[in-house]
Every structure is written in C-alpha cells, then in structure tokens.
Design a protein around this motif. Structure first.
Motif, PDB file in Angstrom:
ATOM      1  N   LEU A  59     -20.755   5.181  -0.045  1.00 35.10           N
ATOM      2  CA  LEU A  59     -19.701   4.542  -0.842  1.00 35.10           C
ATOM      3  C   LEU A  59     -18.486   5.454  -0.974  1.00 35.10           C
ATOM      4  N   ASN A  60     -18.732   6.758  -1.039  1.00 34.35           N
ATOM      5  CA  ASN A  60     -17.646   7.737  -1.136  1.00 34.35           C
ATOM      6  C   ASN A  60     -17.036   8.075   0.228  1.00 34.35           C
ATOM      7  N   GLN A 111     -20.600   5.686  -9.115  1.00 41.26           N
ATOM      8  CA  GLN A 111     -19.699   6.101  -8.036  1.00 41.26           C
ATOM      9  C   GLN A 111     -18.276   5.623  -8.303  1.00 41.26           C
ATOM     10  N   GLU A 112     -18.166   4.439  -8.860  1.00 38.33           N
ATOM     11  CA  GLU A 112     -16.842   3.899  -9.173  1.00 38.33           C
ATOM     12  C   GLU A 112     -16.260   4.576 -10.417  1.00 38.33           C
ATOM     13  N   SER A 113     -17.053   4.673 -11.481  1.00 42.55           N
ATOM     14  CA  SER A 113     -16.675   5.330 -12.728  1.00 42.55           C
ATOM     15  C   SER A 113     -17.897   5.325 -13.636  1.00 42.55           C
ATOM     16  N   LYS A 116     -18.475   2.438 -15.803  1.00 42.16           N
ATOM     17  CA  LYS A 116     -18.913   1.158 -15.233  1.00 42.16           C
ATOM     18  C   LYS A 116     -20.405   0.908 -15.445  1.00 42.16           C
TER      19      LYS A 116
END
Length: 188
Positions: A59-60, A111-113, A116
């Motif tokens: 994802l990163n 991974q997004e925040s 979240k």
C-alpha cells in the motif's frame, strides 16, 4: 544509487540493509522491533504477521519492503507466494480467514492514518475472533512498516528486481530471525 553513501556495496546490501550497516546503533533497536512483532511467540502465525507487513508495504508502494516481506510470508504460509499475491491484489476475495481479513482492514486504515482505525473496525475484528493483543500488534506492525518503508524509500535505496534475492533473504530470516541478520549476512 542511494541518496547517501552507506559505505557498502549496494548490490550486496540493498534496501534497508545498507542504512542499517551505516547506523548500527539504530539498526539494533529496529531489528529488535521487527523480531518482536514478526517472530516472537504469538497467537498469529509468523507468516500472517509477515503478510500484514507485506500488505502495508505494498500500500505504501515500497518495493523493497513489499517484495522482502512477501517472500518472508510466502516462506511461512502453506499456499506460499500464490496466497501472498492474492492477498496483495484483493484481501477481500483472497482465501484467508475472516479474522485475518479484518486485521488487514485495520492495517490498511493505519497505513492511511492512525485516525482511520475506528471502533467499528476493531469490533469487526473482535467479532471474527481477534484478541486485543492481535489488534494491538496489527496496528503496531502497520505503523512500524510505515516508518520502515519511508526509511528505505527516503534514502533512495536499491530494490533488486530478481525475486531470488528476496527468496534467499527469506530463508535467512525464517532460520535466524531479524536480530542475527545485521551481522550474519548481507540482505536482511
């Protein structure tokens, strides 16, 4: 070529191994964290924890970490790389447990925040049998790999194209772990 000179041949020490040799005083604690999260005794199998690391690294868009931890997961999962690829492509249709799927949802949220991660995601994971330790460690794996991924990519390290490099590293990690790799061999 990396952004700075690590004092080693990047082809022998690609990805995170160059920076770790450049700063062994920080490498020790980073490897100890990886060892604790990914290899210590746990209710989640090592292969599943490595799969979480590979998924977050994908994802990163960190090629080195994604390819490394995909190989590490594949070496420890019954369905090997075929399963890893299915999960990385679409964890919602991959043949994994509902618990692991719920944990991967939490990892993707981290991974997004970190913000979240919701009560709903945690409740869904618990409903699928995830323990508080498994939820905690999933969040920490995802957060740690955000750091590891940025460490590797922020220094512009080399990510080998040859899958055999990652497979060879996987054999070392499975056999010896993360802490031993700093001094024992080139590519952790």
């Amino acid at each position: 070529m990396a952004h700075i000179d690590f004092g080693v041949d990047e082809s022998l020490f690609p990805g995170i191994s160059g920076p770790m040799r450049f700063r062994p005083e920080t490498a020790g604690p980073l490897n100890q964290l990886a060892e604790a999260l990914l290899r210590a005794p746990h209710s989640l199998p090592q292969g599943e924890r490595e799969l979480i690391a590979a998924y977050v690294s994908g994802l990163n868009e960190c090629k080195f970490c994604c390819d490394s931890h995909s190989a590490f997961a594949a070496a420890q999962l019954d369905d090997g790389m075929a399963l890893v690829k299915e999960v990385r492509k679409d964890p919602y249709s991959a043949p994994i447990s509902d618990k692991l799927r719920a944990l991967l949802k939490i990892a993707a949220a981290v991974q997004e925040s970190g913000r979240k991660v919701t009560t709903l995601l945690v409740d869904e994971a618990r409903a699928e049998g995830a323990t508080d330790v498994e939820i905690h460690d999933t969040v920490l794996i995802a957060a740690a790999f955000a750091m590891f991924n940025r460490y590797v990519d922020g220094l512009g390290t080399l990510a080998p194209e040859d899958p055999a490099v990652y497979k060879e590293s996987a054999q070392r990690i499975v056999e010896h772990g993360y802490v031993a790799t700093l001094t024992d061999s080139p590519t952790p």
